[in-house]
Write a protein that holds these residues in place. Structure first.
Motif, mmCIF file in Angstrom:
data_model
loop_
_atom_site.group_PDB
_atom_site.id
_atom_site.type_symbol
_atom_site.label_atom_id
_atom_site.label_comp_id
_atom_site.label_asym_id
_atom_site.label_seq_id
_atom_site.Cartn_x
_atom_site.Cartn_y
_atom_site.Cartn_z
ATOM 1 N N ARG A 188 0.831 -1.212 0.000
ATOM 2 C CA ARG A 188 0.000 0.000 0.000
ATOM 3 C C ARG A 188 0.858 1.252 0.000
ATOM 4 O O ARG A 188 0.499 2.255 -0.633
ATOM 5 C CB ARG A 188 -0.929 -0.012 1.208
ATOM 6 N N ILE A 189 1.983 1.229 0.708
ATOM 7 C CA ILE A 189 2.884 2.384 0.689
ATOM 8 C C ILE A 189 3.400 2.624 -0.732
ATOM 9 O O ILE A 189 3.446 3.754 -1.221
ATOM 10 C CB ILE A 189 4.052 2.165 1.659
ATOM 11 N N PHE A 190 3.787 1.531 -1.394
ATOM 12 C CA PHE A 190 4.297 1.640 -2.763
ATOM 13 C C PHE A 190 3.216 2.167 -3.707
ATOM 14 O O PHE A 190 3.477 3.049 -4.537
ATOM 15 C CB PHE A 190 4.788 0.276 -3.222
ATOM 16 N N LEU A 191 2.009 1.648 -3.561
ATOM 17 C CA LEU A 191 0.949 1.956 -4.519
ATOM 18 C C LEU A 191 0.315 3.321 -4.279
ATOM 19 O O LEU A 191 0.042 4.062 -5.242
ATOM 20 C CB LEU A 191 -0.122 0.864 -4.452
ATOM 21 N N TYR A 192 0.101 3.695 -3.024
ATOM 22 C CA TYR A 192 -0.679 4.895 -2.719
ATOM 23 C C TYR A 192 0.149 6.068 -2.208
ATOM 24 O O TYR A 192 -0.347 7.195 -2.177
ATOM 25 C CB TYR A 192 -1.761 4.561 -1.681
ATOM 26 N N VAL A 193 1.393 5.820 -1.813
ATOM 27 C CA VAL A 193 2.236 6.901 -1.306
ATOM 28 C C VAL A 193 3.365 7.224 -2.273
ATOM 29 O O VAL A 193 3.540 8.374 -2.699
ATOM 30 C CB VAL A 193 2.808 6.550 0.088
ATOM 31 N N VAL A 194 4.139 6.205 -2.639
ATOM 32 C CA VAL A 194 5.348 6.435 -3.438
ATOM 33 C C VAL A 194 5.017 6.735 -4.890
ATOM 34 O O VAL A 194 5.492 7.728 -5.461
ATOM 35 C CB VAL A 194 6.302 5.233 -3.319
ATOM 36 N N LEU A 195 4.208 5.895 -5.511
ATOM 37 C CA LEU A 195 3.947 6.068 -6.950
ATOM 38 C C LEU A 195 3.349 7.434 -7.292
ATOM 39 O O LEU A 195 3.787 8.071 -8.262
ATOM 40 C CB LEU A 195 3.034 4.948 -7.460
ATOM 41 N N PRO A 196 2.351 7.940 -6.548
ATOM 42 C CA PRO A 196 1.842 9.282 -6.891
ATOM 43 C C PRO A 196 2.882 10.378 -6.777
ATOM 44 O O PRO A 196 2.809 11.380 -7.500
ATOM 45 C CB PRO A 196 0.700 9.487 -5.886
ATOM 46 N N LEU A 197 3.863 10.200 -5.886
ATOM 47 C CA LEU A 197 4.862 11.247 -5.685
ATOM 48 C C LEU A 197 5.997 11.192 -6.700
ATOM 49 O O LEU A 197 6.781 12.134 -6.796
ATOM 50 C CB LEU A 197 5.437 11.143 -4.262
ATOM 51 N N ILE A 198 6.116 10.101 -7.447
ATOM 52 C CA ILE A 198 7.197 10.004 -8.443
ATOM 53 C C ILE A 198 6.624 9.981 -9.860
ATOM 54 O O ILE A 198 7.278 9.495 -10.789
ATOM 55 C CB ILE A 198 8.090 8.762 -8.201
ATOM 56 N N ARG A 199 5.433 10.524 -10.031
ATOM 57 C CA ARG A 199 4.838 10.545 -11.373
ATOM 58 C C ARG A 199 5.710 11.258 -12.408
ATOM 59 O O ARG A 199 5.786 10.807 -13.557
ATOM 60 C CB ARG A 199 3.451 11.178 -11.319
ATOM 61 N N PRO A 200 6.371 12.378 -12.072
ATOM 62 C CA PRO A 200 7.251 12.987 -13.080
ATOM 63 C C PRO A 200 8.350 12.041 -13.558
ATOM 64 O O PRO A 200 8.636 11.973 -14.756
ATOM 65 C CB PRO A 200 7.829 14.200 -12.344
ATOM 66 N N ALA A 201 8.968 11.311 -12.640
ATOM 67 C CA ALA A 201 10.009 10.363 -13.040
ATOM 68 C C ALA A 201 9.427 9.221 -13.861
ATOM 69 O O ALA A 201 10.049 8.754 -14.826
ATOM 70 C CB ALA A 201 10.723 9.817 -11.806
ATOM 71 N N LEU A 202 8.231 8.759 -13.504
ATOM 72 C CA LEU A 202 7.579 7.696 -14.274
ATOM 73 C C LEU A 202 7.284 8.166 -15.698
ATOM 74 O O LEU A 202 7.483 7.416 -16.662
ATOM 75 C CB LEU A 202 6.281 7.265 -13.581
ATOM 76 N N ALA A 203 6.796 9.399 -15.836
ATOM 77 C CA ALA A 203 6.503 9.933 -17.166
ATOM 78 C C ALA A 203 7.772 10.084 -17.991
ATOM 79 O O ALA A 203 7.794 9.770 -19.192
ATOM 80 C CB ALA A 203 5.780 11.273 -17.048
ATOM 81 N N THR A 204 8.848 10.551 -17.354
ATOM 82 C CA THR A 204 10.117 10.698 -18.071
ATOM 83 C C THR A 204 10.626 9.354 -18.556
ATOM 84 O O THR A 204 11.045 9.200 -19.711
ATOM 85 C CB THR A 204 11.162 11.350 -17.150
ATOM 86 N N PHE A 205 10.582 8.355 -17.673
ATOM 87 C CA PHE A 205 11.047 7.026 -18.067
ATOM 88 C C PHE A 205 10.139 6.412 -19.126
ATOM 89 O O PHE A 205 10.600 5.672 -20.005
ATOM 90 C CB PHE A 205 11.129 6.118 -16.848
#
Length: 290
Positions: free
Chosen positions: A196-213
């Motif tokens: 849940r930490i990975f899915l609901y806390v970390v992933l929303p906060l690293i969306r810019p890096a996800l989009a770049t990758f």
């Protein structure tokens, strides 16, 4: 008397800086503009060549305003190749490859950034070491592996080498390290586990890096040529770089048709970047602030 003189000197220095600031700003804009023109010129030249009549493509000196400009090259491109089938192949393979890389890289990056386990640093160093291995070194063992599993000339063979990405793990791990651990601790107090930490806390906060990758991953798959050339034999599995390569004849080449295909191949990347531009800029800004 000393205070007015000091104020006068300060005002003089301020006015001098203001006078020099505008020329420096203009010079900076001029340099950036020249760089932008240098980057855009190849694409502009491809567009001009694609609408130039065939008998005038190789004219000397080159004509930047060709007479009789038309879209005939795009029509001949569609007649020469099953172009939409090729584009569809590249599009879905690129989308599937990018999605799989995002999933596997994000999960591995979270493990390296948040889960302490023996040998974590050594294993991450091995991941980084794989970045130094060029693809031509790996194509032979990869082909032998695909042949052993009877996967040659299949869609899965195109996808298999791109399911995981060491670069993606590195990039997303750096982004996760920038997320304060206090957020994780607050989620743990609320009863959340790692998933849940990975899915609901970390992933929303690293969306810019996800989009770049995602942009990097899609571009790598969209432009991939060597691996599809080796693993694919049937025309129905052909990707866009292979299709464009078939436009080059043994003795003559219709350069207007080749450039028309090149222009069309750039459009999806431009569309993807336009939609993800905000996240890419945010990712760069976060990296600079860190």
């Amino acid at each position: 008397m000393g205070e007015p003189r000091g104020r006068i000197r300060s005002e003089a220095r301020t006015s001098t800086r203001a006078l020099w600031a505008k020329p420096r700003r203009m010079a900076r804009y001029a340099v950036v503009g020249l760089g932008a023109l240098a980057m855009l010129f190849p694409f502009a030249w491809a567009v001009i060549t694609s609408i130039t009549p065939s008998d005038a493509v190789l004219s000397v000196p080159p004509d930047f305003t060709p007479e009789g400009a038309s879209l005939d090259a795009y029509g001949r491109l569609l007649e020469t190749l099953p172009f939409w089938r090729i584009v569809l192949n590249s599009a879905w393979i690129g989308a599937a490859s990018t999605t799989l890389q995002l999933v596997t890289s994000a999960m591995a990056a979270y493990a390296f950034a948040r889960l302490p386990f023996p040998g974590r640093g050594a294993l991450f160093a091995v991941y980084l070491a794989t970045l130094m291995m060029p693809l031509p070194v790996l194509v032979v063992p990869l082909f032998i592996e695909m042949r052993a599993f009877n996967l040659v000339d299949t869609y899965f063979a195109l996808l298999a080498p791109t399911i995981a990405s060491a670069f993606g793990v590195f990039l997303l791990r750096q982004a996760i390290n920038q997320v304060p651990r206090e957020f994780d601790e607050a989620a743990v107090l609320d009863g959340a586990g790692h998933f849940r930490i990975f899915l609901y806390v970390v992933l929303p906060l690293i969306r810019p890096a996800l989009a770049t990758f995602a942009i990097f991953g899609f571009m790598a798959s969209w432009n991939s040529y060597l691996w599809p050339l080796i693993i694919i034999k049937s025309p129905e599995f052909m990707t866009l770089p292979l299709g464009l390569a078939t436009l080059h004849g043994q003795f003559t080449t219709q350069w207007d048709v080749v450039m028309a295909g090149s222009v069309v191949s750039v459009v999806p990347i431009l569309i993807l970047y336009v939609f993800a531009q905000k996240h890419v800029i945010a990712s760069v800004a976060q990296s600079g602030l860190k």
